[in-house]
Design an enzyme around this catalytic site. Structure first.
Site, PDB file in Angstrom:
ATOM      1  N   GLU A  86      22.815   3.728 -22.577  1.00 38.61           N
ATOM      2  CA  GLU A  86      24.324   3.396 -22.603  1.00 38.61           C
ATOM      3  C   GLU A  86      24.434   3.009 -24.180  1.00 38.61           C
ATOM      4  O   GLU A  86      25.323   3.540 -24.754  1.00 38.61           O
ATOM      5  CB  GLU A  86      24.792   2.526 -21.638  1.00 38.61           C
ATOM      6  CG  GLU A  86      26.240   2.026 -21.781  1.00 38.61           C
ATOM      7  CD  GLU A  86      26.867   3.269 -21.036  1.00 38.61           C
ATOM      8  OE1 GLU A  86      28.180   3.138 -20.846  1.00 38.61           O
ATOM      9  OE2 GLU A  86      26.264   4.298 -20.424  1.00 38.61           O
ATOM     10  N   ASP A  87      23.414   2.189 -24.618  1.00 40.39           N
ATOM     11  CA  ASP A  87      23.793   1.545 -25.889  1.00 40.39           C
ATOM     12  C   ASP A  87      23.030   1.731 -27.131  1.00 40.39           C
ATOM     13  O   ASP A  87      23.307   1.126 -28.154  1.00 40.39           O
ATOM     14  CB  ASP A  87      23.794  -0.281 -25.697  1.00 40.39           C
ATOM     15  CG  ASP A  87      24.729  -0.562 -24.397  1.00 40.39           C
ATOM     16  OD1 ASP A  87      25.876  -0.054 -24.650  1.00 40.39           O
ATOM     17  OD2 ASP A  87      24.433  -1.527 -24.060  1.00 40.39           O
TER      18      ASP A  87
END
Ligand code: MN
Length: 653
Positions: A86-87
């Site tokens: 996600e990051d």
């Protein structure tokens, strides 16, 4: 007074983390954990959290929580990687290439849960959301990681803006703490709740904190004296037992004040005394001794040993009066204690319905699977076992993260109609998790579905061959103005029979999509069959003996019978069995152990309730008939196993 933190030596390095894992699991996959650590550290390099600390501290702390919970190597590695997709610049695909599909699927599950948007679904109750969370995370490891993730986020919530703090705290109390409780993760649950209370009601939290510490000091010595006196008297009678005092956690005191509408000063049972002994007889003997040295409060004696609670919780509870104040005493055996701590004694229940009772039961089984130390016995299959909590229902999401419940086997067309009729009828193309898929694509729980509409699109008769939800069927039929007899297989269990292939002997070409089994007679592999062909080349398979055959032919003279036959295929060494059990702690673990020992693999498992019996359907991949038979004999011999049925591949179950 948050004394529920995980104790133990502090872990600050990769080496210490691995050492801690090895202490409870000597067979741990050290290279995997090490690689995941390095990969995540590299991926998050340079990123900072709200606290200003390096971001990697977060996945590292999440992994540490799971180490304290004795998580498997795969779980620890996935925890380290849980925010990578996600990051960071790395994707799920990168994780899959480096660590394989299993870990990438777990990480994907955790990532997906982040995109569930609860805030704008006011019609969703907390109970619904708990179900959605559990349904989305078909793999229980996803839930474990998510809970650990929430716990660390709550521990560091002070760095977030106040409005976000309140939302996060509320979500934790309503959704995640109950799930932790259900799974028997008492320490996680208690800490989540205490941390949340600090943000939900800071005044009450501060008040409790100061008052409890004052009161604790006052009472501590008193409780200590009671414990000593009990110990002394037990010793005199030659009874061996562990006696200790424990404080209740903040949130449970808070809840008591709220539920009973009492002031803090009116809550006396901040302390309880617990006595753990060897057997049930001793429990009663100890109770007798306590009542002989202290005055018991009338009507406060509860014998959950003779009459266990619905959830199998067993213990003796009594309240004694010391210096005019009541003190609760719980007496139980070591086995009863382990069960209670393990979550079998789940007080918390979904309210009401039959379905929720089933849900409850399933979670109990889940807990038993969790408590089974798979790696210790060198068998890892349990680790990859997918547990189907909601066999007949899936939850998928809109691109905005709104959850949509659908029947199993649903397609993008079902999704479209369930979002909005107009989206359904103008449905043109569909994307699942970003990829274009055919409209009859089967959706899975957790999929993110996007519908591309077109002005010119319109409902097609063909859609009726694959849609599953009543809403979609109704709208499509309505739009096409279809009435009369439907050759549908609505009530037909396609899971078992749908795999059968049909051989059409007539010299006609029929697309596979256009063949379906009649719902009226639901033919099985053992049945002789006949096909009914319509003018637009759609074929419905009936039993030769089906009463409707003649009727249908008469009603619509554009139908003609066609010779067809089953084209049975061998699926290799897969057997399906159905076990009927009466529940007891550890039973499933024993069964799975036998299966593992005999070299078989469980390819699918689901559980159901039939009256008060548990019914488990297992698909097994087995090395040979001998091993299979030996294992079945051993399973039949286990206490509480009522029956073992073999299920024909195509038999309706
Ligand atoms: Mn996270």
């Amino acid at each position: 007074m948050i004394n529920h933190h995980f104790n133990g030596q502090e872990i600050t390095t990769k080496e210490e983390l691995i050492e801690a894992v090895l202490s409870y699991n000597p067979n741990a996959n050290v290279p995997l954990i090490s690689k995941a650590y390095d990969f995540a550290a590299k991926a998050h390099a340079g990123q900072l959290r709200e606290s200003g600390e390096p971001y990697f501290i977060h996945p590292f702390e999440v992994a540490k929580i799971l180490v304290k919970l004795k998580g498997s190597s795969t779980t620890i590695a996935s925890a380290l990687l849980h925010d990578v997709a996600e990051d960071t610049r790395f994707t799920l695909k990168d994780i899959s290439v480096e660590f394989g599909d299993e870990i990438s699927e777990i990480v994907s599950g955790v990532t997906k849960m982040r995109s569930i948007n609860f805030a704008n679904r006011e019609d969703y109750s907390a109970e619904n959301i708990r179900k959605i969370v559990l349904a989305t995370a078909k793999d229980v490891r996803v839930i474990l990681i998510k809970l650990a993730d929430k716990l660390h986020n709550m521990r560091t919530l002070k760095f977030m803006p106040p409005d976000k703090q309140k939302i996060a705290a509320k979500e934790v109390v309503e959704i995640y703490a109950p799930i932790a409780y259900k799974l028997g993760m008492h320490r996680v649950k208690a800490e989540l709740e205490d941390l949340a209370l600090k943000y939900i009601n800071p005044e009450v939290y501060a008040e409790l904190k100061s008052k409890i510490s004052t009161k604790k000091d006052e009472r501590e010595e008193e409780i200590h004296r009671i414990i000593e006196k009990i110990k002394e008297n037990l010793k005199k009678k030659g009874l061996v037992a562990t006696v200790y005092g424990r404080t209740k956690h903040f949130y449970s005191i808070y809840r008591k004040m709220m539920v009973r509408n009492k002031k803090f000063e009116e809550i006396y049972d901040l302390y309880a005394i617990r006595i753990i002994c060897d057997n049930a007889e001793d429990c009663y003997a100890i109770l007798g001794i306590i009542h002989s040295i202290y005055h018991p409060l009338p009507d406060r004696l509860k014998d959950y040993i003779a009459i266990p609670k619905h959830n199998m919780y067993q213990s003796l509870h009594t309240q004694i009066v010391v210096d005019g104040k009541p003190v609760e005493v719980q007496i139980r055996t070591r086995d009863m204690h382990v069960s209670a701590e393990d979550g079998i004694a789940a007080h918390w229940r979904f309210k009401g319905t039959e379905r929720d009772k089933k849900f409850d039961q399933k979670i109990t089984w889940l807990k038993q699977i969790l408590s089974w130390k798979s790696e210790e016995s060198g068998k890892q299959f349990i680790d990859s076992l997918k547990i189907d909590l909601f066999g007949n229902e899936i939850v998928v999401f809109t691109p905005k993260g709104d959850p949509i419940n659908l029947p199993e086997g649903s397609t993008p067309v079902d999704f479209a109609y369930n979002v909005h009729t107009e989206i359904g009828s103008k449905c043109n193309k569909a994307k699942v998790n970003g990829d274009i898929v055919p409209l009859d694509h089967i959706l899975k729980s957790g999929d993110i579905v996007e519908i591309l509409t077109s002005k010119n699109a319109q409902p097609s008769r063909h859609w009726l061959n694959f849609v599953k939800s009543p809403i979609a069927k109704g709208h499509i039929r309505g739009a096409l103005n279809i009435k009369g007899i439907q050759l549908d297989s609505d009530d037909y269990d396609e899971k078992s029979a749908g795999k059968a292939e049909i051989e059409v002997l007539d010299a006609i070409k029929i697309s596979k999509n256009h063949i379906k089994l009649a719902g009226c007679c639901a033919p099985l592999l053992s049945d002789e069959i006949v096909g009914l062909l319509t003018k637009d080349k759609k074929l419905t398979i009936h039993k030769k003996s089906c009463d409707n055959l003649k009727l249908l032919q008469d009603a619509k003279n554009d139908m003609r019978p066609i010779k067809v036959a089953w084209k049975q295929k061998c699926e290799g060494n897969i057997k399906r069995i159905k076990l009927i059990l009466s529940d007891r702690v550890g039973l499933l673990a024993e069964i799975l152990n036998i299966i593992a020992e005999s070299g078989m693999n469980v390819t699918s498992i689901n559980t159901d309730l039939i009256k008060d019996k548990i019914c488990i359907n297992l698909s097994l991949n087995y090395p040979g008939p001998e091993q299979f038979e030996t294992a079945m004999q051993a399973i039949r011999a286990i206490k509480n196993v009522i029956a073992v049925h073999y299920i024909d591949k195509y038999e309706k179950i």
